[in-house]
Design a protein around this motif. Structure first.
Motif, PDB file in Angstrom:
ATOM      1  N   PRO A  52      20.958 -30.022 -15.945  1.00  0.00           N
ATOM      2  CA  PRO A  52      21.078 -31.376 -15.393  1.00  0.00           C
ATOM      3  C   PRO A  52      22.232 -31.500 -14.399  1.00  0.00           C
ATOM      4  N   ALA A  53      23.382 -30.871 -14.743  1.00  0.00           N
ATOM      5  CA  ALA A  53      24.547 -30.970 -13.858  1.00  0.00           C
ATOM      6  C   ALA A  53      24.267 -30.277 -12.530  1.00  0.00           C
ATOM      7  N   ARG A  54      23.628 -29.119 -12.584  1.00  0.00           N
ATOM      8  CA  ARG A  54      23.346 -28.384 -11.346  1.00  0.00           C
ATOM      9  C   ARG A  54      22.297 -29.116 -10.509  1.00  0.00           C
TER      10      ARG A  54
ATOM     11  N   GLU B 243      15.759 -39.379 -26.051  1.00  0.00           N
ATOM     12  CA  GLU B 243      16.818 -38.384 -26.283  1.00  0.00           C
ATOM     13  C   GLU B 243      16.453 -37.080 -25.563  1.00  0.00           C
ATOM     14  N   GLY B 244      17.395 -36.530 -24.803  1.00  0.00           N
ATOM     15  CA  GLY B 244      17.163 -35.249 -24.139  1.00  0.00           C
ATOM     16  C   GLY B 244      16.511 -35.371 -22.772  1.00  0.00           C
ATOM     17  N   MET B 245      16.065 -36.568 -22.409  1.00  0.00           N
ATOM     18  CA  MET B 245      15.423 -36.713 -21.092  1.00  0.00           C
ATOM     19  C   MET B 245      16.513 -36.821 -20.033  1.00  0.00           C
ATOM     20  N   SER B 246      16.975 -35.656 -19.565  1.00  0.00           N
ATOM     21  CA  SER B 246      18.031 -35.640 -18.555  1.00  0.00           C
ATOM     22  C   SER B 246      17.439 -36.085 -17.210  1.00  0.00           C
ATOM     23  N   LEU B 247      18.318 -36.302 -16.229  1.00  0.00           N
ATOM     24  CA  LEU B 247      17.833 -36.812 -14.940  1.00  0.00           C
ATOM     25  C   LEU B 247      16.776 -35.900 -14.326  1.00  0.00           C
ATOM     26  N   ASN B 248      16.958 -34.584 -14.509  1.00  0.00           N
ATOM     27  CA  ASN B 248      16.007 -33.655 -13.897  1.00  0.00           C
ATOM     28  C   ASN B 248      14.686 -33.559 -14.663  1.00  0.00           C
TER      29      ASN B 248
ATOM     30  N   LEU C 114      11.153 -42.666 -32.262  1.00  0.00           N
ATOM     31  CA  LEU C 114      11.503 -42.297 -30.889  1.00  0.00           C
ATOM     32  C   LEU C 114      11.725 -40.786 -30.787  1.00  0.00           C
ATOM     33  N   ALA C 115      10.797 -40.137 -30.090  1.00  0.00           N
ATOM     34  CA  ALA C 115      10.810 -38.664 -30.028  1.00  0.00           C
ATOM     35  C   ALA C 115      11.773 -38.154 -28.961  1.00  0.00           C
ATOM     36  N   PRO C 116      12.408 -37.007 -29.202  1.00  0.00           N
ATOM     37  CA  PRO C 116      13.186 -36.395 -28.112  1.00  0.00           C
ATOM     38  C   PRO C 116      12.231 -35.806 -27.066  1.00  0.00           C
ATOM     39  N   VAL C 117      12.627 -35.859 -25.799  1.00  0.00           N
ATOM     40  CA  VAL C 117      11.780 -35.325 -24.720  1.00  0.00           C
ATOM     41  C   VAL C 117      12.649 -34.420 -23.853  1.00  0.00           C
ATOM     42  N   ARG C 118      12.311 -33.142 -23.818  1.00  0.00           N
ATOM     43  CA  ARG C 118      13.134 -32.200 -23.050  1.00  0.00           C
ATOM     44  C   ARG C 118      12.330 -31.487 -21.971  1.00  0.00           C
ATOM     45  N   THR C 119      11.256 -32.122 -21.546  1.00  0.00           N
ATOM     46  CA  THR C 119      10.410 -31.541 -20.509  1.00  0.00           C
ATOM     47  C   THR C 119       9.867 -32.658 -19.631  1.00  0.00           C
TER      48      THR C 119
ATOM     49  N   PRO D 227      23.590 -41.164 -19.132  1.00  0.00           N
ATOM     50  CA  PRO D 227      22.628 -41.155 -18.021  1.00  0.00           C
ATOM     51  C   PRO D 227      22.247 -39.768 -17.495  1.00  0.00           C
ATOM     52  N   LEU D 228      23.202 -38.832 -17.459  1.00  0.00           N
ATOM     53  CA  LEU D 228      22.888 -37.531 -16.866  1.00  0.00           C
ATOM     54  C   LEU D 228      22.076 -36.652 -17.821  1.00  0.00           C
ATOM     55  N   THR D 229      22.602 -36.459 -19.014  1.00  0.00           N
ATOM     56  CA  THR D 229      22.024 -35.437 -19.901  1.00  0.00           C
ATOM     57  C   THR D 229      20.983 -35.976 -20.869  1.00  0.00           C
ATOM     58  N   GLY D 230      20.997 -37.271 -21.090  1.00  0.00           N
ATOM     59  CA  GLY D 230      20.065 -37.848 -22.068  1.00  0.00           C
ATOM     60  C   GLY D 230      20.549 -37.702 -23.499  1.00  0.00           C
ATOM     61  N   LYS D 231      21.834 -37.369 -23.694  1.00  0.00           N
ATOM     62  CA  LYS D 231      22.372 -37.312 -25.061  1.00  0.00           C
ATOM     63  C   LYS D 231      22.482 -38.732 -25.619  1.00  0.00           C
ATOM     64  N   VAL D 232      22.166 -38.879 -26.907  1.00  0.00           N
ATOM     65  CA  VAL D 232      22.207 -40.219 -27.502  1.00  0.00           C
ATOM     66  C   VAL D 232      23.654 -40.659 -27.688  1.00  0.00           C
ATOM     67  N   ARG D 233      23.951 -41.905 -27.250  1.00  0.00           N
ATOM     68  CA  ARG D 233      25.321 -42.414 -27.353  1.00  0.00           C
ATOM     69  C   ARG D 233      25.426 -43.571 -28.326  1.00  0.00           C
ATOM     70  N   GLU D 234      24.405 -44.442 -28.319  1.00  0.00           N
ATOM     71  CA  GLU D 234      24.466 -45.613 -29.198  1.00  0.00           C
ATOM     72  C   GLU D 234      23.054 -46.125 -29.463  1.00  0.00           C
ATOM     73  N   ILE D 235      22.974 -47.050 -30.408  1.00  0.00           N
ATOM     74  CA  ILE D 235      21.711 -47.757 -30.629  1.00  0.00           C
ATOM     75  C   ILE D 235      21.831 -49.093 -29.910  1.00  0.00           C
ATOM     76  N   ILE D 236      20.889 -49.340 -29.013  1.00  0.00           N
ATOM     77  CA  ILE D 236      20.917 -50.616 -28.299  1.00  0.00           C
ATOM     78  C   ILE D 236      20.053 -51.602 -29.071  1.00  0.00           C
TER      79      ILE D 236
END
Lengths: 117, 843
Positions: free
Chosen positions: A84-86, B198-203, B533-538, B574-583
């Motif tokens: 993601p960072a790259r 969770e895990g849905m990074s910007l890319n 809520l499922a993690p999505v890494r693709t 926002p960048l990595t999609g790591k969970v930070r809090e429950i909204i």
């Protein structure tokens, strides 16, 4: 969250085009103010102080954008960083490069047209 | 995959029942309180469809009138109202809200979230859109509709040349509707950045979300200049402040700048989400990923920015220096490149895939053909000499329809056909769908391809009839016949959609074998979208995890406990999609409906010149909005039970970085765009207004302004150490109350001094544009000072009630941003009004 100055902070993705936008506003505004305050003699054609100033400013902006593009491209090559960072750094490099190209393309008429006619 | 036992099925159903208790939509009158994004999105789209049919009917009237020379089907005045309303309805009441509605519906589902981040704001946006649209359309039925063209050029739209309420309906109605657009913009930006799976990074984000992110940011920055322009023009018409009147120091060209600063990006605000539909659908029908994801993201970003540098190409004939025209001409050509990148990415995706030509694909191919043609005529128009030749002719009308109908309507219909199973649980009919497409495609080209030639033969736009023998008879007749064929096509499409609800085949799960998360909900979806809520890494979760829907439904993933009664979704980095809090999200509420109702009364009061009604209604609207803000953060109605499960992150209201902080930031960006447009107006008039009148003496007490700005600075500085300690988890209630009460008192003093300066000054805002702009700038600062004061007083009250403390530090940090913004604005105003004029020949 990455620190603000890190090239991997997503805030940098639009940076190049934000700078381009500021340059564009200054270019158009500068031309209007220059023509209102001290319009060069039309006989001079495009070789006026105003054209020169706008062209120099454009050259400076383009150089800065190219420099930023290089910095982000280098950051994007760092394999210690995650995908993601790259991705962010690569995108930012592309945006800066596009900003530089857009600056040159839009500023080219300063070399061929009189400013206030 | 194993078959679940009866006990497992029963437990699953029980879980869904529990979720329905918390998330379910009420019926009857209480359905006005619904804030859920699925319902709001559908309401936006259905209302947009209604306005589209109304706008389409107006187009039919226009084409009937122009079918033959010398026809008197419509009176000239009625014709002016009809074509003005056609453009206005299609641009403001159909295109933008429809695209926003689709995004409101889809974005949380695609991102794997349960709702948008500010559901009550979505509801407010919808009601403002509905009421504003109805007010605007009612004017046509009353025969007093706007009639100065959809871009309301002044002086034609001014009180002198268009007396009566016609232009007022446009200026007030559109501003009302734009509340909706901007609120949806803010909502979408924050939701995309902060509430993905969770895990849905910007890319890994779906490409549609990139398009909507850029579109929403463009709305946030692009709409405020028009809102400002509308306010200024309405002030000129209603109160006589001469911003656009040359004789008193104004300039009508300023209106054109403000309008097109919005108007050109508007084209891309409409196009980008449509292109997002194309980039989402093509890979599905080709069954392979989009070629060049990163290039497409780059192209979207580039389009978003460069499109703001084109606005003057609508003004090439107003007398701007050639060099300036060349800048905008170059930028206009440049914007074709990112669009070209997308077109090549789509063609490459088609090339390497094996496309299935189902009905949505027909609309996509139609889009490619028509939009590319429209883009090419756009490049022609970017060339200044060509633009001069065809300016204000039917060529421009034809180009605009190729871009907007080709670039928005065709992809929209592709999307509607594609997502139909989502709305009905059924599949569309192939036969009727194909008939609908071909009729629209043929009718459209017959109408608008021919119109290019009509324009090249010199026929101006906006004339209600023409003489025979100019060579325009046959092309106009063909265009009119084509428009009726297109109308029959649209009726066929609508018939197909209506019939499919009854006769369409039941849709299977993920019927198109799509890759994105919205197809892992039920068809139609439940109000909470996903029970877990499922993690999505693709980028292609459903292609890579075909059993995801079953696993989500079984509650295998996050946030499956709901006995606390909260609506909630995950907040991510926002960048990595790591969970930070429950909204935690607010439930159904009357406040958005009531607030919008009183804003509507304000508009009606202004339109009918009952200004006291408008004043009372606006005060009530503000009070309602403040009451709404009370049910927030740690208020028991916002989070009935603040406990979380072991191992889960904290609730956002117990952190220092909830979505409200981002929402305030993005809102202030929109606010800042409005203020910058005002500053632009000030400096523009100083520089180029042909009759700029500067008073001989200072018209305002500069010491009062300085004292007011200093007081505001002290208020902001005083809060800083207290808020810093609050961020560090320190701060007793007494200290917090002292701080907020003190800030409120200083804010009140600042506002009072500003009001004094305004009233005691020798400003003559009706006499000169110079004084009129100063009044608007001071009133803007005054309103901010007053609001900051009220917000801090409310914070003190909330500390007293225990809603704000060191464990719940979130809200004062949101308010702090508003104080800082108000301070920046105050000092910029001071510099612009007091320090700048002496350097430019003023006092």
């Amino acid at each position: 969250m990455q620190p603000l100055r890190s090239p991997y902070n997503p805030i940098h993705i639009p940076l190049g085009l934000v700078l381009w936008s500021i340059w564009f506003v200054v270019l158009y505004g500068g031309l209007s103010v220059g023509c209102a305050l001290s319009p060069p003699d039309p006989i001079q054609g495009q070789w006026t102080w105003l054209n020169g100033l706008l062209a120099l400013f454009s050259l400076f902006t383009m150089t800065a954008l190219l420099g930023l593009a290089r910095r982000f491209q280098r950051a994007a090559r760092d394999e210690r960083e995650g995908q993601p960072a790259r991705f962010v750094a690569r995108l930012a490099a592309g945006v800066n490069l596009i900003g530089a190209i857009a600056t040159v393309f839009v500023a080219l008429p300063t070399l061929s047209l009189p400013p206030c006619l | 995959m194993t078959t679940p036992s009866n006990e497992q099925v029963a437990a699953q159903e029980q879980l869904h029942d529990q979720f329905n208790d918390v998330w379910g939509n009420p019926r009857g009158w209480k359905s006005l309180t619904i804030v859920n994004h699925t319902t709001i999105g559908i309401r936006f789209m259905l209302t947009g469809l209604g306005f589209f049919l109304f706008g389409g009917l107006l187009a039919m009237l226009v084409r009937t009138q122009l079918a033959i020379p010398g026809y008197d089907f419509l009176e000239p005045d009625v014709y002016n109202q009809v074509f003005t309303m056609h453009g206005t309805v299609m641009m403001f009441l159909f295109a933008v809200p429809m695209m926003e509605g689709l995004a409101v519906y889809l974005i949380p589902k695609m991102l794997g979230a349960r709702d948008l981040v500010f559901p009550r704001l979505s509801a407010l946006g919808y009601w403002c859109y509905l009421f504003g649209g109805l007010i605007l359309c009612a004017s046509l039925l009353l025969g007093i509709a706007p009639k100065a063209g959809w871009f309301m050029y002044t002086p034609l739209s001014s009180a002198v040349h268009t007396p009566g309420p016609n232009s007022d309906f446009w200026l007030i109605g559109i501003t009302f509707v734009e509340i909706s657009a901007v609120s949806a913009g803010v909502e979408l930006v924050v939701s995309i950045l902060r509430t993905r799976a969770e895990g849905m990074s910007l890319n890994k984000m779906p490409i549609y979300a990139w398009y909507i992110l850029v579109m929403a940011m463009m709305i946030v920055v692009g709409f405020p200049p028009l809102i400002l322009g509308s306010i200024l023009l309405e002030l000129e018409r209603a109160v006589g402040l001469p911003f656009f009147e040359v004789a008193r120091g104004g300039d009508p060209i300023l209106w054109q700048h403000l309008f097109w600063l919005f108007g050109h990006p508007e084209v891309y605000i409409i196009f980008l989400p449509a292109a997002g539909i194309v980039s989402t659908l093509l890979p599905v029908f080709c069954q392979r990923p989009l070629v060049g994801y990163r290039w497409v993201v780059l192209a979207i970003l580039t389009t978003g920015f460069i499109s703001f540098g084109l606005w003057v190409h609508h003004m090439f004939t107003v007398g701007i220096p050639q060099l300036a025209q060349a800048f905008f001409s170059a930028a206009s050509m440049l914007v074709a490149i990112p669009t070209g990148i997308q077109v090549f990415a789509w063609i490459a995706t088609l090339w390497v895939g094996r496309p299935l030509y189902h009905v949505p694909m027909l609309w996509l191919v139609g889009f490619l053909v028509i939009f590319v043609c429209g883009g090419l005529t756009g490049v022609m128009l970017a060339l200044v000499p060509f633009d001069w030749q065809v300016h204000d002719t039917h060529f421009v009308v034809a180009h605009m329809h190729y871009v907007l109908v080709g670039g928005m309507f065709f992809p929209l219909l592709a999307g509607i056909y594609y997502w139909l199973p989502h709305f009905s649980g059924r599949m569309p009919s192939v036969r009727l769908g194909k008939w609908g497409f071909w009729l629209v495609f043929i009718g459209f080209n017959l109408t608008f391809l021919i119109m290019h030639w009509t324009g090249l033969m010199g026929m101006p736009r906006r004339i209600y009839t023409y003489q025979s023998g100019l060579g325009w008879d046959l092309p106009n007749l063909i265009s009119s016949i084509g428009s009726f064929i297109m109308a029959i096509g649209i009726a066929t499409v609508l018939l197909d959609i209506v019939l499919h609800f009854r006769f369409g085949q039941k849709a299977t799960n993920n019927p198109w074998n799509a890759d994105t998360m919205e197809w892992s909900t039920h068809l139609p979806p439940s109000p909470y979208n996903f029970v877990s809520l499922a993690p999505v890494r693709t980028r292609h979760p459903l292609w890579e995890l075909p059993d995801l829907e079953e696993r989500i439904d079984r509650g295998e993933f996050a946030l499956t406990v709901i006995d606390h009664g909260r609506r909630e979704t995950l907040g991510i980095e926002p960048l990595t999609g790591k969970v930070r809090e429950i909204i935690h999200l607010p439930g159904n509420s009357w406040w958005p409906f009531i607030a919008s109702l009183f804003i509507a009364f304000t508009c009606l009061g202004l339109l009918s010149k009952f200004y006291w009604v408008a004043l009372v209604a606006s005060i009530v609207a503000v009070l309602v909005l403040l009451r709404w803000s009370w049910e927030n953060g740690a208020h028991p109605l916002a989070a009935p039970d603040a406990r979380v499960q072991p191992g889960e992150p904290p609730l956002h209201s117990r952190t220092c970085d909830g979505p409200g902080l981002w929402g305030m930031g993005v809102t202030l960006l929109a606010n800042g765009a409005l203020y910058l447009a005002l500053l632009f107006g000030w400096f523009y008039l100083w520089t180029v207004s042909p009759n700029w009148l500067v008073p001989d003496d200072a018209v305002i007490d500069q010491r009062l302004l300085l004292a007011s700005a200093v007081l505001l600075s002290i208020a902001v500085l005083w809060q800083r150490p207290v808020l810093r300690r609050l961020r560090q988890g320190q701060g007793e209630p007494a200290a917090l109350i002292t701080c907020f009460v003190g800030a409120a008192l200083l804010g009140a003093l600042h506002t009072g001094l500003l009001l004094w300066a305004l009233l005691a000054g020798e400003l003559a805002p009706r006499a000169t544009a110079h004084d009129a702009v100063i009044v608007v700038m001071l009133v803007y600062s005054l309103a901010h000072g007053a609001l900051a004061t009220i917000l801090s007083a409310l914070q003190a009250l909330r500390v007293h009630h225990g809603y704000v403390c060191k464990r719940t530090p979130y809200e004062p940090l949101v308010v702090e941003q508003f104080w800082q913004y108000s301070l920046a604005v105050m000092w910029i105003t001071y510099c612009s009004v007091v320090l700048f004029p002496p350097t430019f020949g003023g006092v």
